[in-house]
Scaffold this active site. Structure first.
Site, PDB file in Angstrom:
ATOM      1  N   SER A 143      47.069  38.866  43.225  1.00 22.91           N
ATOM      2  CA  SER A 143      45.681  38.855  42.441  1.00 22.91           C
ATOM      3  C   SER A 143      45.387  37.048  42.035  1.00 22.91           C
ATOM      4  O   SER A 143      45.348  36.487  42.705  1.00 22.91           O
ATOM      5  CB  SER A 143      45.730  39.773  41.224  1.00 22.91           C
ATOM      6  OG  SER A 143      44.458  40.031  40.839  1.00 22.91           O
ATOM      7  N   ASP A 297      39.427  48.022  46.376  1.00 24.59           N
ATOM      8  CA  ASP A 297      39.489  46.770  45.730  1.00 24.59           C
ATOM      9  C   ASP A 297      38.326  45.804  46.080  1.00 24.59           C
ATOM     10  O   ASP A 297      37.822  45.373  47.030  1.00 24.59           O
ATOM     11  CB  ASP A 297      40.935  46.050  46.315  1.00 24.59           C
ATOM     12  CG  ASP A 297      41.267  44.710  45.536  1.00 24.59           C
ATOM     13  OD1 ASP A 297      40.470  44.426  44.584  1.00 24.59           O
ATOM     14  OD2 ASP A 297      42.166  44.100  45.789  1.00 24.59           O
ATOM     15  N   HIS A 327      43.719  47.912  43.973  1.00 25.66           N
ATOM     16  CA  HIS A 327      44.206  46.669  43.516  1.00 25.66           C
ATOM     17  C   HIS A 327      45.151  46.981  42.578  1.00 25.66           C
ATOM     18  O   HIS A 327      45.358  48.036  41.978  1.00 25.66           O
ATOM     19  CB  HIS A 327      42.945  46.018  42.821  1.00 25.66           C
ATOM     20  CG  HIS A 327      43.382  44.605  42.293  1.00 25.66           C
ATOM     21  ND1 HIS A 327      43.266  43.698  43.190  1.00 25.66           N
ATOM     22  CD2 HIS A 327      43.882  44.433  41.216  1.00 25.66           C
ATOM     23  CE1 HIS A 327      43.742  42.640  42.667  1.00 25.66           C
ATOM     24  NE2 HIS A 327      44.126  43.010  41.328  1.00 25.66           N
TER      25      HIS A 327
END
Length: 357
Positions: A143, A297, A327
């Site tokens: 991320s 996501d 995600h």
């Protein structure tokens, strides 16, 4: 968090850090891995050293946790679990970095922290101290950490002081650009669990400022000034995404925003914050790359577009796309959301590491 922020009791992100606190435990050594809390270049790191007899030089990894540059900790249970497993199973010296966070420390501070740690670790004397093969070192992150890993890999190419070259970069559902926040993935997943569009916009804006004018402009995708319009070529999803991801979405081009806003907060136009904005000449010098994206996501298209651009530049890319995942899927190896998916994706990631690092 929103109520506390509106009442002036606590900044929104400080309230959100309750998640980090709940998930963070004491990181200690075990029978397989010695864990040392130390500092590299004045930045706190957890250093994971496999206890097995080395039998030669080990592999090395510098890892950056996710959390939107505002949350997260290298000592969170999921990160600790992943670091131990990689260190033990693959005989890897793992440096897991606790970089400083926004809003207290905005861009470029988190980037500067992780870059300083990586540069320190890549010194010949440091690699020798920990028995690491200088030809088998990678950077990795998930991320926002994937964003930092991509930015570090790019910056190292321009640093004449760094002689050690990365063997690989690993980008797990990375955030790679703050230019176009209305990609098909943002539209398809704007209210999906874990990372809705509103939260990702908040993460991006808080990385640069708490001024609500930037957050509002980003939310309406009107934050890029006309004089920076040439940068949209690097994130033009109409040519960088496969047809099945474009679906019924129509590309209409940018709607430009305030030049004054961009002058006050230029970070979102900086490749150190948005690695997708790097030119092809830089991309073609990057090492072999592993990218994981998840269908459900908002950041899906960032990773897909980067994979496409890297391949076009001649970089060897392995792109795993999880059509059944949200995600943060790798965090689920300890969370009761989708253990099977988390373990499957993590096993694939470890397999790639073993074959390519």
């Amino acid at each position: 968090s929103e109520v506390a922020d509106m009442l002036g009791l606590m900044h929104y992100m400080k309230g959100m850090r309750v998640i980090t606190i709940i998930e963070t435990g004491t990181v200690t050594s075990d029978e397989n891995v010695t864990v040392i809390d130390t500092k590299f270049s004045n930045v706190t790191v957890h250093l994971y050293l496999p206890q097995r007899a080395p039998g030669g030089l080990r592999r090395g990894m510098v890892y950056f946790h996710g959390g939107g540059w505002c949350l997260g900790d290298a000592g969170m249970k999921s990160y600790d679990h992943m670091s131990r497993r990689i260190s033990n199973e693959l005989n890897v010296v793992m440096v897991s970095v606790n970089y400083r966070l926004a809003p207290e420390h905005r861009f470029p501070v988190p980037f500067e922290d992780v870059y300083a740690v990586t540069k320190f670790f890549l010194q010949s004397r440091v690699l020798a101290q920990y028995g690491v093969d200088p030809e088998r070192v990678c950077v990795a992150g998930d991320s926002a950490g994937g964003n930092l890993a991509a930015a570090v890999a790019q910056q190292l190419l321009e640093d004449p002081e760094v002689k050690t070259k990365l063997k690989a970069q690993i980008l797990l559902y990375p955030a790679l650009q703050a230019l176009d926040l209305n990609l098909p993935s943002y539209r398809d997943n704007h209210n999906k669990p874990i990372l809705p569009k509103s939260l990702m916009v908040r993460f991006w804006s808080e990385y640069f400022t708490s001024d609500p004018s930037l957050r509002e402009a980003m939310a309406s995708n009107r934050h890029v000034p006309a004089e920076s319009g040439h940068l949209f070529q690097f994130v033009n999803w109409s040519r960088l995404l496969p047809e099945e991801m474009r679906k019924a979405h129509v590309y209409t081009g940018p709607t430009y925003g305030s030049a004054a806003l961009a002058r006050r907060y230029p970070g979102f136009l900086d490749p150190r914050a948005s690695p997708l904005l790097a030119g092809d000449a830089r991309l073609r010098r990057l090492p072999p790359t592993y990218i994981l994206t998840c269908e459900h996501d908002v950041l899906r298209d960032d990773g897909v577009m980067y994979a496409q651009r890297l391949r076009a530049a001649g970089v060897r890319v392995t792109h795993d796309h999880a059509r059944d995942a949200l995600h943060g899927a790798l965090m689920f190896i300890l969370w009761p959301l989708d253990l099977a998916t988390g373990h499957r994706l993590f096993n694939r990631y470890v397999e790639w590491l073993d074959e390519n690092l």
